[in-house]
Design a protein around this motif. Structure first.
Motif, PDB file in Angstrom:
ATOM      1  N   PHE A  87       0.812  -1.213   0.000  1.00  0.00           N
ATOM      2  CA  PHE A  87       0.000   0.000   0.000  1.00  0.00           C
ATOM      3  C   PHE A  87       0.849   1.268   0.000  1.00  0.00           C
ATOM      4  N   GLU A  88       2.063   1.198   0.510  1.00  0.00           N
ATOM      5  CA  GLU A  88       2.950   2.363   0.433  1.00  0.00           C
ATOM      6  C   GLU A  88       3.496   2.556  -0.981  1.00  0.00           C
ATOM      7  N   GLN A  89       3.670   1.475  -1.716  1.00  0.00           N
ATOM      8  CA  GLN A  89       4.302   1.537  -3.030  1.00  0.00           C
ATOM      9  C   GLN A  89       3.300   1.712  -4.174  1.00  0.00           C
ATOM     10  N   ASN A  90       2.021   1.569  -3.903  1.00  0.00           N
ATOM     11  CA  ASN A  90       0.998   1.658  -4.942  1.00  0.00           C
ATOM     12  C   ASN A  90      -0.045   2.700  -4.527  1.00  0.00           C
ATOM     13  N   ASP A  91       0.089   3.915  -5.050  1.00  0.00           N
ATOM     14  CA  ASP A  91      -0.780   5.025  -4.619  1.00  0.00           C
ATOM     15  C   ASP A  91      -2.264   4.743  -4.814  1.00  0.00           C
ATOM     16  N   GLN A  92      -2.618   4.110  -5.933  1.00  0.00           N
ATOM     17  CA  GLN A  92      -4.037   3.816  -6.171  1.00  0.00           C
ATOM     18  C   GLN A  92      -4.580   2.874  -5.100  1.00  0.00           C
ATOM     19  N   LEU A  93      -3.802   1.859  -4.779  1.00  0.00           N
ATOM     20  CA  LEU A  93      -4.236   0.900  -3.751  1.00  0.00           C
ATOM     21  C   LEU A  93      -4.301   1.568  -2.382  1.00  0.00           C
ATOM     22  N   LYS A  94      -3.336   2.432  -2.113  1.00  0.00           N
ATOM     23  CA  LYS A  94      -3.356   3.189  -0.852  1.00  0.00           C
ATOM     24  C   LYS A  94      -4.647   4.000  -0.750  1.00  0.00           C
ATOM     25  N   ASN A  95      -5.012   4.693  -1.828  1.00  0.00           N
ATOM     26  CA  ASN A  95      -6.238   5.494  -1.821  1.00  0.00           C
ATOM     27  C   ASN A  95      -7.469   4.619  -1.604  1.00  0.00           C
ATOM     28  N   TRP A  96      -7.505   3.471  -2.266  1.00  0.00           N
ATOM     29  CA  TRP A  96      -8.642   2.567  -2.096  1.00  0.00           C
ATOM     30  C   TRP A  96      -8.729   2.057  -0.665  1.00  0.00           C
ATOM     31  N   LEU A  97      -7.562   1.734  -0.076  1.00  0.00           N
ATOM     32  CA  LEU A  97      -7.563   1.268   1.322  1.00  0.00           C
ATOM     33  C   LEU A  97      -8.077   2.368   2.240  1.00  0.00           C
ATOM     34  N   LEU A  98      -7.600   3.593   2.039  1.00  0.00           N
ATOM     35  CA  LEU A  98      -8.057   4.707   2.872  1.00  0.00           C
ATOM     36  C   LEU A  98      -9.556   4.947   2.693  1.00  0.00           C
ATOM     37  N   GLN A  99     -10.072   4.687   1.493  1.00  0.00           N
ATOM     38  CA  GLN A  99     -11.498   4.888   1.231  1.00  0.00           C
ATOM     39  C   GLN A  99     -12.377   3.867   1.963  1.00  0.00           C
ATOM     40  N   THR A 100     -11.769   2.800   2.507  1.00  0.00           N
ATOM     41  CA  THR A 100     -12.577   1.860   3.305  1.00  0.00           C
ATOM     42  C   THR A 100     -12.927   2.475   4.658  1.00  0.00           C
ATOM     43  N   GLY A 101     -12.365   3.655   4.938  1.00  0.00           N
ATOM     44  CA  GLY A 101     -12.735   4.413   6.138  1.00  0.00           C
ATOM     45  C   GLY A 101     -12.466   3.658   7.420  1.00  0.00           C
ATOM     46  N   GLU A 102     -13.524   3.502   8.212  1.00  0.00           N
ATOM     47  CA  GLU A 102     -13.397   2.815   9.497  1.00  0.00           C
ATOM     48  C   GLU A 102     -13.979   1.400   9.420  1.00  0.00           C
ATOM     49  N   SER A 103     -14.280   0.936   8.209  1.00  0.00           N
ATOM     50  CA  SER A 103     -14.878  -0.396   8.066  1.00  0.00           C
ATOM     51  C   SER A 103     -13.996  -1.461   8.705  1.00  0.00           C
ATOM     52  N   ILE A 104     -14.640  -2.436   9.309  1.00  0.00           N
ATOM     53  CA  ILE A 104     -13.932  -3.601   9.819  1.00  0.00           C
ATOM     54  C   ILE A 104     -13.618  -4.490   8.621  1.00  0.00           C
TER      55      ILE A 104
END
Length: 149
Positions: A87-104
């Motif tokens: 997730f640090e090396q792939n900006d798109q994936l990082k953004n998608w992970l952050l977009q999961t918000g507080e979801s479990i």
């Protein structure tokens, strides 16, 4: 609280089988599964054998290697470091992970993995917990500021 309970479809990017190059310990692997399976051994030449493998073949190969003696002690550290690198090396994936918000995040599965995921409602969900930890670290950013979107 929202729950993402399987890493398929829109959330397939959370899976270690998702095709995304990850550089780990100086070697670029095609996916997290290959990087993780490679860490089962200490021989760098064998790590290289994993680097170009698709995830299903990496998992199969990982079942056939002689495990390093400290594998049980170090496997969670490797999983964390590899997931974080993805997730640090792939900006798109990082953004998608952050977009999961507080979801479990729960790695729900049908293949019986009750260590890294949850099957039939039972499991430790170690991969899901690592993903949530990495998400929180990415939100904070390395300088301690809130990076949430």
């Amino acid at each position: 609280m929202d729950v993402i309970d399987e890493f398929k479809g829109k959330y397939y990017f959370l899976s270690n089988f998702y095709s995304a190059p990850v550089m780990y310990q100086g070697i670029t692997y095609q996916n997290n599964e290959a990087a993780f399976q490679a860490m089962k051994v200490t021989d760098r030449s064998i790590h290289l054998e994993f680097s170009d493998l698709p995830p299903n073949l990496a998992k199969r190969k990982g079942r056939r290697v002689k495990l390093r003696p400290d594998w049980e002690e170090v496997k969670e550290m490797f999983m964390y470091e590899i997931v974080k690198a993805k997730f640090e090396q792939n900006d798109q994936l990082k953004n998608w992970l952050l977009q999961t918000g507080e979801s479990i995040l729960i790695e729900g599965n049908t293949w019986g993995d009750r260590v890294w995921g949850v099957c039939n409602g039972i499991g430790e969900n170690k991969l899901g917990k690592i993903l949530m930890r990495v998400r929180n670290e990415l939100k904070r950013g390395t300088d301690g500021t809130d990076q949430s979107i």
